[in-house]
Design a protein around this motif. Structure first.
Motif, PDB file in Angstrom:
ATOM      1  N   ARG A   1       0.828  -1.203   0.000  1.00 35.05           N
ATOM      2  CA  ARG A   1       0.000   0.000   0.000  1.00 35.05           C
ATOM      3  C   ARG A   1       0.867   1.260   0.000  1.00 35.05           C
ATOM      4  O   ARG A   1       0.584   2.225  -0.706  1.00 35.05           O
ATOM      5  CB  ARG A   1      -0.929  -0.004   1.219  1.00 35.05           C
ATOM      6  CG  ARG A   1      -1.986   1.082   1.159  1.00 35.05           C
ATOM      7  CD  ARG A   1      -2.915   1.069   2.357  1.00 35.05           C
ATOM      8  NE  ARG A   1      -4.049   1.951   2.140  1.00 35.05           N
ATOM      9  CZ  ARG A   1      -4.002   3.271   2.237  1.00 35.05           C
ATOM     10  NH1 ARG A   1      -2.865   3.864   2.569  1.00 35.05           N
ATOM     11  NH2 ARG A   1      -5.088   3.995   2.018  1.00 35.05           N
TER      12      ARG A   1
ATOM     13  N   ILE B   1      -6.249   3.488  -4.584  1.00 36.74           N
ATOM     14  CA  ILE B   1      -5.426   4.680  -4.337  1.00 36.74           C
ATOM     15  C   ILE B   1      -5.213   5.432  -5.646  1.00 36.74           C
ATOM     16  O   ILE B   1      -5.254   6.662  -5.699  1.00 36.74           O
ATOM     17  CB  ILE B   1      -4.089   4.260  -3.705  1.00 36.74           C
ATOM     18  CG1 ILE B   1      -4.326   3.649  -2.321  1.00 36.74           C
ATOM     19  CG2 ILE B   1      -3.125   5.442  -3.608  1.00 36.74           C
ATOM     20  CD1 ILE B   1      -3.118   2.946  -1.735  1.00 36.74           C
TER      21      ILE B   1
ATOM     22  N   ASP C   1      -7.187  -0.853  -2.814  1.00 43.90           N
ATOM     23  CA  ASP C   1      -7.851   0.261  -2.135  1.00 43.90           C
ATOM     24  C   ASP C   1      -8.162   1.430  -3.066  1.00 43.90           C
ATOM     25  O   ASP C   1      -8.598   2.490  -2.608  1.00 43.90           O
ATOM     26  CB  ASP C   1      -6.974   0.763  -0.981  1.00 43.90           C
ATOM     27  CG  ASP C   1      -6.758  -0.311   0.078  1.00 43.90           C
ATOM     28  OD1 ASP C   1      -7.676  -1.132   0.275  1.00 43.90           O
ATOM     29  OD2 ASP C   1      -5.671  -0.335   0.684  1.00 43.90           O
TER      30      ASP C   1
ATOM     31  N   ASP D   1      -3.843  -2.560  -6.836  1.00 43.08           N
ATOM     32  CA  ASP D   1      -4.356  -1.445  -6.035  1.00 43.08           C
ATOM     33  C   ASP D   1      -5.760  -1.768  -5.522  1.00 43.08           C
ATOM     34  O   ASP D   1      -6.766  -1.277  -6.044  1.00 43.08           O
ATOM     35  CB  ASP D   1      -4.357  -0.175  -6.897  1.00 43.08           C
ATOM     36  CG  ASP D   1      -4.827   1.046  -6.129  1.00 43.08           C
ATOM     37  OD1 ASP D   1      -4.807   1.007  -4.879  1.00 43.08           O
ATOM     38  OD2 ASP D   1      -5.204   2.036  -6.782  1.00 43.08           O
TER      39      ASP D   1
END
Length: 723
Positions: free
Chosen positions: A211, A264, A262, A260
């Motif tokens: 992350r 982002i 999440d 990815d």
């Protein structure tokens, strides 16, 4: 100035009148166009870019990459460096690059030009100190998407010397080579963004950092885009670097986007990033490093970068034309820049690696393009791009997909890998012939060694001014002479080379992914050009040098010849001998060659006895560059004629030398070099425990058997030669 005038006069008298006239007209028209573009860039607000939500293509399934050859310890070390914005580039040492760097200097030259900024408000007010007012609004909007607390990188800074370029100045007005110790290659190298794909790969090895790495990629990309408006500052001066940067940003985006979870990398970032890639593509098309007189590795990088941009963008009239043009020119440049024996025309083993790397990744990407957007290569319009041919006049073949590339193209690509394999010493490095600027297209597998900083400081003279307390305890020393990664990459297309590059499976898997698993049967070698031998005068001056060893030099002996490059090898179980007897490269421009004709590298029982001193630096130290490429730095002979090829500029020489192969067996080699009034014949004879070197010349001569006191195994890196 006098040197530049000498260069232009020399080139003018060597250029056919009609071609010279065309070049003069083109340059004059370009000057007029530049004045118009400059005025707009300095006075008008930039275009807001497209709001199109079209997605970029994806060519690599990150889950299929083979990262087994990447050390978790090295990955963890480099993650820490990159997240802390520390970079060791071109001999800099691991320096944190921000807006308050205190440089150590280059051989005593220090410039304190950092703006010393340490407050970076979320509204982007700090950008007003760096950019022209017409850029504030756009750049502040981009900055608003950067994470709070992120400390930006100073992309305009030569953090070795302390000199800083200006983003308020137009790209064609930036200064190059004006001040001693100042190296424009430092910000260029950082802005190639070659650490970003590595960060994506490391996220597979250290998943707990994933992350953070995705966020860092997003922030660094936005950081660069907002403080480097197109055509402003140092990072748009060289189109080669623009092309390499585009390829690395796109590949990193492709990899990070897949993992990815999440989100982002959101829609706002996608739009900013896509617009930036369009700007990169348009810039490349409008600033090609092309000339009717000469194209080189720079133009090849332009074309490969444009290929990546056009491949990843969604199809439209512009990107289709870019793609067709890039493919057309890549095939043309392969024909011009690579010889039939697979070697590159730069007269440098390290530039051979750079160019082969550009070609192999671009070729693989093209195989992927043929599966995803093949129609773009037939449906494009030729308007708007000079020299773009119609589809029925192209050098590629869309009717037979198995034969898309000309046979000569595939043969040269395959044998470029064979050459790198053959010139590899037992220690995994290659003979360092000609210039070495540590240039790469994609850096995927880390290639080097971890050592303490104390060890690194003892090894490298260029690190001795550093404060040890500011350097990492574990120092990653990149190896610029191991070409195993490019051999592995080429084996991704040609399985016959599999394993020849050592333990770098990542590169082969990346090429297979880009190319959708397309492989090619190893092609046959092409016929090499024939060279007639010169008429030899009486060679009445002779000498003989014998080197004796305890090892049997003849066991397992064989020879290899690359006459178009001018590289001849004799290798056995205990000996490696590379002899340079080739041309000056670049069709006689001699931009990256050295006065090293009939010099050699020798290793016995794994120990280097004679090795080339390297190149060290380019524009920061002209006198040092000239020394490293001079005849006195190489183990050949010297006569009253002086240099084999006289200097014109830092990147050109007069094309005055010619080399010839006279005789070759597994146990012997006889070569000749003619320059000015000198005829030099050198013969190498391998006996069981002895290497005999015989020299004959028509003029009195002195053989240089002394090894250079200093050695450079990569750009900016300098070490003392072991006695």
């Amino acid at each position: 100035m006098a040197r530049d005038l000498k260069f232009y006069f020399y080139k003018a008298i060597k250029t056919p009148p009609q071609r010279l006239a065309r070049e003069v007209v083109k340059r004059s028209l370009r000057l007029v166009k530049n004045r118009v573009v400059r005025y707009k860039d300095l006075n008008s607000a930039p275009s807001r870019g497209s709001k199109d939500k079209a997605k970029l293509f994806s060519f690599v399934n990150i889950a299929n990459l083979d990262v087994s050859g990447v050390s978790p310890k090295v990955a963890d070390n480099l993650i820490h460096m990159y997240m802390d914005h520390r970079y060791d580039l071109l001999g800099s040492g691991w320096v944190r690059v921000d807006y308050s760097v205190h440089p150590v200097g280059v051989e005593g030259y220090i410039y304190d030009m950092s703006p010393h900024l340490n407050q970076f408000d979320a509204s982007g007010g700090w950008l007003e100190k760096l950019l022209l007012p017409n850029r504030w609004e756009t750049s502040k909007k981009i900055w608003s998407h950067v994470s709070k607390g992120y400390v930006p990188i100073d992309w305009q800074f030569d953090y070795k010397s302390g000199f800083r370029w200006d983003t308020k100045k137009w790209y064609k007005e930036q200064e190059i080579g004006k001040y001693p110790g100042v190296d424009i290659k430092v910000p260029w190298e950082l802005a190639r963004m070659q650490h970003l794909p590595q960060m994506a790969i490391f996220s597979l090895i250290v998943p707990e950092k994933r992350r953070d790495l995705i966020l860092e990629f997003k922030n660094q990309a936005l950081d660069f885009i907002c403080v480097n408006p197109v055509r402003m500052g140092v990072n748009w001066v060289c189109t080669m670097d623009v092309g390499i940067r585009a390829a690395n940003l796109l590949l990193a985006y492709d990899l990070f986007k897949q993992i990815d979870e999440d989100q982002i990398i959101d829609g706002d970032f996608d739009a900013i990033f896509r617009n930036s890639m369009i700007e990169h593509g348009q810039f490349i098309v409008e600033n090609q490093e092309w000339s009717e007189i000469l194209t080189s590795n720079h133009y090849l990088a332009n074309i490969c970068g444009l290929l990546f941009v056009a491949a990843y963008l969604d199809r439209n009239e512009t990107s289709d034309a870019w793609l067709a043009f890039a493919v057309q020119e890549m095939i043309n440049e392969m024909n011009k820049q690579f010889y039939n024996d697979g070697t590159n025309f730069e007269a440098s083993t390290c530039y051979h690696r750079l160019s082969a790397e550009m070609v192999v990744y671009s070729t693989a990407l093209l195989f992927g393009v043929l599966e995803q957007k093949k129609e773009a290569l037939t449906d494009y319009r030729v308007q708007g791009i000079k020299r773009l041919k119609k589809s029925d006049a192209q050098p590629f073949n869309l009717k037979r997909e198995s034969n898309f590339f000309p046979q000569s193209y595939l043969s040269k690509l395959f044998y470029s890998g064979v050459f790198s394999r053959d010139i590899t010493l037992p220690n995994g490095n290659v003979a360092q012939i000609g210039d070495n600027d540590s240039g790469r297209f994609l850096k995927l597998s880390p290639n080097g060694s971890l050592m303490s900083f104390d060890e690194a400081q003892r090894k490298y003279i260029n690190l001795r001014a550093h404060n040890a307390s500011l350097q990492p305890e574990l120092f990653w020393d990149e190896n610029h002479l191991n070409h195993g990664t490019v051999i592995s990459a080429i084996s991704g297309i040609f399985p016959d080379l599999s394993g020849a590059g050592g333990h770098f499976p990542l590169e082969a898997s990346m090429v297979r992914e880009l190319g959708r698993g397309k492989t090619v049967v190893s092609p046959v070698a092409l016929e090499q050009r024939k060279v007639s031998l010169p008429q030899m005068p009486e060679l009445k001056y002779t000498s003989c040098k014998e080197f004796e060893f305890e090892n049997d030099l003849t066991e397992g002996i064989s020879s290899y010849a690359y006459p178009e490059f001018g590289g001849f090898l004799i290798k056995s179980n205990q000996m490696y001998l590379f002899v340079m007897a080739g041309g000056n490269g670049q069709n006689g421009n001699a931009g990256h060659t050295h006065n090293d004709k009939l010099s050699f590298e020798l290793a016995v029982a794994g120990e280097n006895i004679f090795s080339d001193p390297g190149a060290y630096l380019y524009t920061p130290m002209p006198e040092r560059r000239n020394f490293f490429r001079s005849i006195r730095s190489h183990n050949t002979i010297q006569t009253a004629d002086g240099e084999q090829n006289d200097e014109l500029t830092l990147f050109s020489m007069k094309d005055q030398s010619r080399c010839y192969l006279l005789e070759r067996t597994d146990f012997s080699l006889k070569v000749c070099c003619k320059y000015k009034n000198t005829f030099h014949v050198r013969e190498f004879v391998v006996e069981r425990r002895k290497l005999v070197i015989k020299d004959a010349c028509n003029l009195p001569f002195e053989a240089n058997w002394e090894r250079s006191a200093q050695h450079s195994n990569g750009y900016g890196k300098l070490s003392e030669r072991k006695v």
